[in-house]
Motif scaffolding. Sequence first.
Motif, short mmCIF file in Angstrom:
data_model
loop_
_atom_site.label_atom_id
_atom_site.label_comp_id
_atom_site.label_asym_id
_atom_site.label_seq_id
_atom_site.Cartn_x
_atom_site.Cartn_y
_atom_site.Cartn_z
N LEU A 142 2.48 0.29 10.38
CA LEU A 142 0.92 0.30 10.01
C LEU A 142 0.58 -1.07 10.92
CD1 LEU A 142 -1.53 0.89 8.25
CD2 LEU A 142 -0.74 -0.85 6.82
N ALA A 143 -0.67 -0.58 11.55
CA ALA A 143 -1.08 -1.77 12.41
C ALA A 143 -2.72 -2.15 12.45
CB ALA A 143 -0.84 -1.52 13.88
N SER A 144 -3.24 -3.08 12.98
CA SER A 144 -4.62 -3.19 12.76
C SER A 144 -5.66 -2.46 13.42
CB SER A 144 -4.83 -4.51 13.43
OG SER A 144 -6.30 -5.12 13.36
N GLY A 145 -6.30 -1.80 12.33
CA GLY A 145 -7.21 -0.89 13.11
C GLY A 145 -6.94 0.56 12.36
N ASP A 146 -5.61 0.90 11.87
CA ASP A 146 -5.29 2.09 11.39
C ASP A 146 -5.90 2.28 10.00
OD1 ASP A 146 -3.42 2.55 13.47
OD2 ASP A 146 -1.72 2.04 12.32
N TRP A 147 -6.12 3.63 9.76
CA TRP A 147 -6.53 3.97 8.43
C TRP A 147 -5.02 4.29 7.53
CZ3 TRP A 147 -10.99 3.99 5.98
CH2 TRP A 147 -12.21 3.98 6.88
N VAL A 148 -4.98 3.81 6.50
CA VAL A 148 -3.83 4.23 5.51
C VAL A 148 -4.23 4.53 4.32
CG1 VAL A 148 -3.78 1.61 4.76
CG2 VAL A 148 -1.79 3.16 4.35
N LEU A 149 -3.90 5.77 3.69
CA LEU A 149 -3.91 6.17 2.23
C LEU A 149 -2.87 5.95 1.40
CD1 LEU A 149 -5.33 8.01 0.08
CD2 LEU A 149 -4.15 10.22 1.24
N ILE A 150 -3.13 5.08 0.36
CA ILE A 150 -2.04 4.59 -0.65
C ILE A 150 -2.53 5.37 -2.02
CG2 ILE A 150 -1.09 2.67 -1.99
CD1 ILE A 150 -1.94 0.98 0.51
N GLU A 151 -1.38 6.28 -2.04
CA GLU A 151 -1.43 7.02 -3.43
C GLU A 151 -1.13 5.99 -4.68
OE1 GLU A 151 -2.78 9.96 -4.14
OE2 GLU A 151 -2.21 11.14 -2.52
N GLY A 152 -1.71 5.98 -5.82
CA GLY A 152 -1.52 5.36 -6.98
C GLY A 152 -1.90 3.73 -6.73
N GLY A 153 -3.09 3.51 -6.25
CA GLY A 153 -3.65 2.29 -5.80
C GLY A 153 -3.47 1.30 -6.97
N ALA A 154 -3.59 1.56 -8.32
CA ALA A 154 -3.59 0.75 -9.44
C ALA A 154 -2.41 0.40 -9.74
CB ALA A 154 -4.32 1.39 -10.50
N SER A 155 -1.32 0.79 -9.33
CA SER A 155 0.11 0.40 -9.85
C SER A 155 0.44 -0.92 -8.76
CB SER A 155 1.25 1.41 -9.07
OG SER A 155 1.22 1.21 -7.61
N GLY A 156 1.54 -1.57 -9.27
CA GLY A 156 1.88 -2.82 -8.70
C GLY A 156 2.17 -2.73 -7.27
N ILE A 157 2.70 -1.58 -6.71
CA ILE A 157 3.05 -1.38 -5.35
C ILE A 157 1.76 -1.13 -4.67
CG2 ILE A 157 3.65 0.26 -3.74
CD1 ILE A 157 5.89 -1.33 -4.12
N GLY A 158 0.66 -0.31 -5.61
CA GLY A 158 -0.60 -0.01 -4.90
C GLY A 158 -1.54 -1.44 -4.36
N THR A 159 -1.59 -2.06 -5.45
CA THR A 159 -2.46 -3.25 -5.55
C THR A 159 -1.60 -4.24 -4.56
OG1 THR A 159 -1.26 -4.07 -7.49
CG2 THR A 159 -3.52 -3.17 -7.87
N LEU A 160 -0.52 -4.50 -4.28
CA LEU A 160 -0.03 -5.31 -3.46
C LEU A 160 -0.05 -4.73 -2.02
CD1 LEU A 160 1.61 -8.29 -3.07
CD2 LEU A 160 3.86 -6.78 -3.26
N GLY A 161 0.26 -3.49 -1.86
CA GLY A 161 -0.04 -2.99 -0.63
C GLY A 161 -1.45 -2.89 0.01
N LEU A 162 -2.35 -2.72 -0.71
CA LEU A 162 -3.60 -2.61 -0.20
C LEU A 162 -4.13 -3.91 0.35
CD1 LEU A 162 -6.35 -3.90 -1.99
CD2 LEU A 162 -5.55 -2.11 -3.53
#
Length: 335
Positions: A142-162
């Motif tokens: 993942l790099a600056s300017g990329d689009w990323v889709l994170i499934e399970g955004g409300a999870s611990g991984i999701g909230t940290l990943g976003l």
Amino acid sequence: MTTGTMQAVIAEGKGGPEVLRTITCDIPRPGAQDVLIRVAVAGVNRPDIGQRTGALPVPADASAVLGLEVAGRVVNIGEGVNPDLIGQNVMALVKSGGYAQYVVAKAAQCLLVPDGLSLTQAAILPEGLFTLWHNLFDRGALASGDWVLIEGGASGIGTLGLQLAQAIGARVIVTAGGPEKCKRLAQMGAIALDYQQDDIAARVMDITAGQGVNVVLDILGGDAVNQHLFCMAPQGRHIGLSFMQGAMAPVDLGLVMGKGLWLSSSTMRPKSDEEKALICTQVKHRLLPLIAQKKVLGVLCRTFPLEQACQAHEFLESGSNFGKIALVVQEEAEK
């Protein structure tokens, strides 16, 4: 030397949260390259549930005590460890044993807790930081300017990943169930889609003006994989973390070949100590500064005392959490 007994949580057989038991057992001793941590707080994670139910394989050398991440104070060290670590507050990834008053960790899988970060805040980070560095940034590139889709955004991984994705300049789309969770995720700066209402693939293509996302962080597996492939950009990277909708996924190879997509999947627990040490080094240099500067913080949903691990598992399995759940083990947790 720390000796004696401690309280710890194990699963007596495979089953629901009711199989969890608090027992008294010996305090473990650190071996070469190990540290002994007096645990203040332990994070609760989905793999803990997988171990309890028998759905996930457990490494042969893992302890019967559950728990994969902790924060606390180093009270003893093994051969080959810098003695300056004694007395330091650390957060650590462990193969097992975190639901306890003491746990042994590899020194090379420990991170010093940044100034101003409580041990409760620190305890909910290691599993996520290690997993996200390896999958989102290393494998997913993942790099600056990329689009990323994170499934399970409300999870611990999701909230940290976003947060980590935004910190490097990526554009983030997340999914969650229900308007309340989507509202909170939108307040964190992500574009939030309600999987109970939205056609995720179609909405992603609309949001990205037909370009598609460069990276997908997938926890679903199953039929969701082809939906992801449809809404991915050419040369996109699909990273599978778990498969809540099934381990078998029908894959449209025409989409994979036509777009030049890259499909990968990885799990942290079975990796060798050497692999985890390398990941820890990258986390220390690349992600921990964002934590120290308060640009990124773990989202804590709720804490339970150690002896209420059963209730903590029930709460996580209910799916009502937003962020991480933790077990408070010692009174020094907030110091």
